[in-house]
Design a protein around this motif. Structure first.
Motif, PDB file in Angstrom:
ATOM      1  N   GLU A   2       0.845  -1.197   0.000  1.00  0.00           N
ATOM      2  CA  GLU A   2       0.000   0.000   0.000  1.00  0.00           C
ATOM      3  C   GLU A   2       0.881   1.248   0.000  1.00  0.00           C
ATOM      4  OE1 GLU A   2      -4.099   1.526   1.777  1.00  0.00           O
ATOM      5  OE2 GLU A   2      -3.485  -0.540   1.933  1.00  0.00           O
ATOM      6  N   THR A   3       0.557   2.206  -0.835  1.00  0.00           N
ATOM      7  CA  THR A   3       1.365   3.423  -0.939  1.00  0.00           C
ATOM      8  C   THR A   3       0.560   4.646  -0.518  1.00  0.00           C
ATOM      9  OG1 THR A   3       0.741   3.625  -3.280  1.00  0.00           O
ATOM     10  CG2 THR A   3       2.815   2.502  -2.781  1.00  0.00           C
ATOM     11  N   TRP A   4       1.279   5.701  -0.177  1.00  0.00           N
ATOM     12  CA  TRP A   4       0.631   6.913   0.296  1.00  0.00           C
ATOM     13  C   TRP A   4      -0.261   7.514  -0.800  1.00  0.00           C
ATOM     14  CZ3 TRP A   4       1.187  12.449  -0.315  1.00  0.00           C
ATOM     15  CH2 TRP A   4       0.558  13.176   0.717  1.00  0.00           C
ATOM     16  N   ILE A   5       0.234   7.523  -2.039  1.00  0.00           N
ATOM     17  CA  ILE A   5      -0.593   7.915  -3.188  1.00  0.00           C
ATOM     18  C   ILE A   5      -0.948   6.629  -3.926  1.00  0.00           C
ATOM     19  CG2 ILE A   5      -0.749   9.287  -5.301  1.00  0.00           C
ATOM     20  CD1 ILE A   5       1.457  11.079  -4.227  1.00  0.00           C
ATOM     21  N   SER A   6      -2.203   6.284  -3.971  1.00  0.00           N
ATOM     22  CA  SER A   6      -2.616   5.000  -4.544  1.00  0.00           C
ATOM     23  C   SER A   6      -2.512   4.993  -6.062  1.00  0.00           C
ATOM     24  CB  SER A   6      -4.056   4.686  -4.125  1.00  0.00           C
ATOM     25  OG  SER A   6      -4.944   5.668  -4.629  1.00  0.00           O
ATOM     26  N   GLY A  54       7.569   3.810  -0.384  1.00  0.00           N
ATOM     27  CA  GLY A  54       6.127   3.648  -0.306  1.00  0.00           C
ATOM     28  C   GLY A  54       5.312   4.905  -0.537  1.00  0.00           C
ATOM     29  N   LEU A  55       5.903   5.925  -1.131  1.00  0.00           N
ATOM     30  CA  LEU A  55       5.140   7.143  -1.414  1.00  0.00           C
ATOM     31  C   LEU A  55       4.208   6.938  -2.600  1.00  0.00           C
ATOM     32  CD1 LEU A  55       4.531  10.163  -0.955  1.00  0.00           C
ATOM     33  CD2 LEU A  55       6.504  10.688  -2.407  1.00  0.00           C
TER      34      LEU A  55
END
Length: 406
Positions: A2-6, A54-55
């Protein structure tokens, strides 16, 4: 992960890309340390860091759009002010060092194979994949996968190793261009020309800031530049698809080479742009802003190109495969620098040949653009497409030879 910006946050991802490219440009023009590092390297590092921390995700339709639309549009924009005579003058030299550099890829694969054949499964197939893609590009990698059908795990691990090493290699090549050691050992006419053009206005500013000093750019210039570029891309890509349908499947090697050259969309795009420059030379010479628009697009490309590289996945699944690709890369570089020195090629020609081998013509053109080597943009686009033709043959020959030694 899962990333901060999907991955489905299209606006958010475009905002990130635009901000990352802009930050790279601003830092390069504002600080001497960033100018020495170069905006292209900063953009690569931002892209690499953003995915590995993970951004942002490593693969989305937004990144595909940069490859599919932004990069093709950038190519004509950056050729509109190129000296046509220089393209023909430089192409022969670049082709020679490109082919010599390709031999370095073959040596690298063979050396890495013998060093690691007892540790990596299906290494004969991996060798074919890397040998092909490090001569041509991703299309050659795909061709070898389809031809020899390695397991999915091997394909995935090789892809990740390739992406990470390719990103690091680009950073190395850009840093080499700025190192005093190499500049003393090799002629650097294009670097000197770029610095000379910027020198008069530097004072306390960086060379990049002086080179990209403000110009008078009208709305009409922007409109004509973008529209002309889009028209050329549309014509070239449509012509490519028509020609591929017309020629069909080649029956022999000679036909495959000929069809590949005739139908290559980037080679057609370069050709159509050169024809347009010949027909409307005065009109294009009066345009302002095309170079700036094209260069900004290339900075977006540099941010995107490093994003598929997962350091964690390499460490977890294929650390030895990572070593294999590094060996190939280093042998290619050392060999290219050696033969380049022997045959008196310029540092810029050697660097672009290495880049075109590993990343294909578009990445090599992007590097030339980022460094201000404008006379080499057209030639490396033309020469780099040759790799698409010879890459499959090199990959095939490597497999035939090495598979007998597994």
């Amino acid at each position: 992960m899962e990333t901060w910006i999907s991955a489905d946050n299209t606006i958010g991802l475009w905002a990130f890309l635009l901000i990352a490219a802009t930050v790279s440009i601003v830092l390069e023009q504002k600080y001497q340390w960033a100018a020495k590092l170069s905006g292209a390297v900063i953009a690569l590092i931002i892209g690499l860091a953003a995915t590995n921390f993970g951004l942002v995700p490593q693969d989305t339709a937004v990144y595909d759009a940069v490859w599919a639309y932004i990069v093709p549009l950038a190519i004509p924009l950056l050729l509109f002010h190129v000296d046509i005579h220089a393209i023909f003058r430089e192409s022969g030299r670049l082709l020679a060092i490109f082919l010599l550099s390709s031999i370095g890829t073959v040596f690298g694969v063979i050396i890495a194979f013998f060093a690691l054949k007892n540790y990596i499964p299906e290494l004969d197939k991996v060798s074919a994949m890397i040998g092909a893609t490090y001569t041509g590009g991703g299309v050659n990698f795909a061709a070898m996968v389809a031809k020899y059908e390695p397991t999915k795990d091997i394909v995935a691990a090789t892809t990740v190793a390739d992406n990470l090493v390719m990103s690091v290699y680009f950073i190395m090549l850009i840093l080499i261009a700025g190192m005093g050691f190499f500049r003393k050992k090799y002629p650097t006419p294009h670097i000197i020309q770029f610095e000379k053009e910027a020198a008069e206005g530097t004072n306390d500013r960086t060379i990049a800031e002086a080179y990209w000093q403000p110009k008078t750019i009208g709305l009409k210039d922007i409109g004509i530049s973008i529209a002309a570029s889009a028209l050329l891309v549309a014509l070239a890509f449509k012509t490519s698809s028509i020609l591929k349908a017309f020629f069909g499947v080649p029956n022999n090697i000679l036909e495959e080479i000929a069809f590949g050259l005739i139908t290559d969309k980037y080679l057609l795009l370069t050709t159509f742009t050169l024809v347009a420059l010949l027909l409307f030379r005065k009109q294009f010479a009066k345009l302002h802003g095309a170079q700036e628009l094209g260069t900004y697009a290339i900075y977006l490309f540099f941010v995107v190109i490093a994003m598929p590289a997962s350091i964690a996945l390499i460490v977890q699944k294929a650390p030895i495969l990572f070593v294999f690709v590094i060996v190939v890369m280093l042998v290619n570089l050392i060999w290219s620098l050696g033969v380049g020195k022997l045959f008196k090629f310029t540092l810029e020609e050697i660097i672009l040949a290495c880049n075109a081998n590993v990343g294909g013509p578009t990445t090599a053109a992007a590097l030339a653009i980022s460094q201000g080597w404008t006379k080499l943009i057209g030639p490396i686009l033309v020469v780099g497409t040759v790799g698409y033709i010879v890459g499959n043959y090199i990959g095939t020959l490597l497999y035939i030879f090495l598979s007998k030694l597994m």
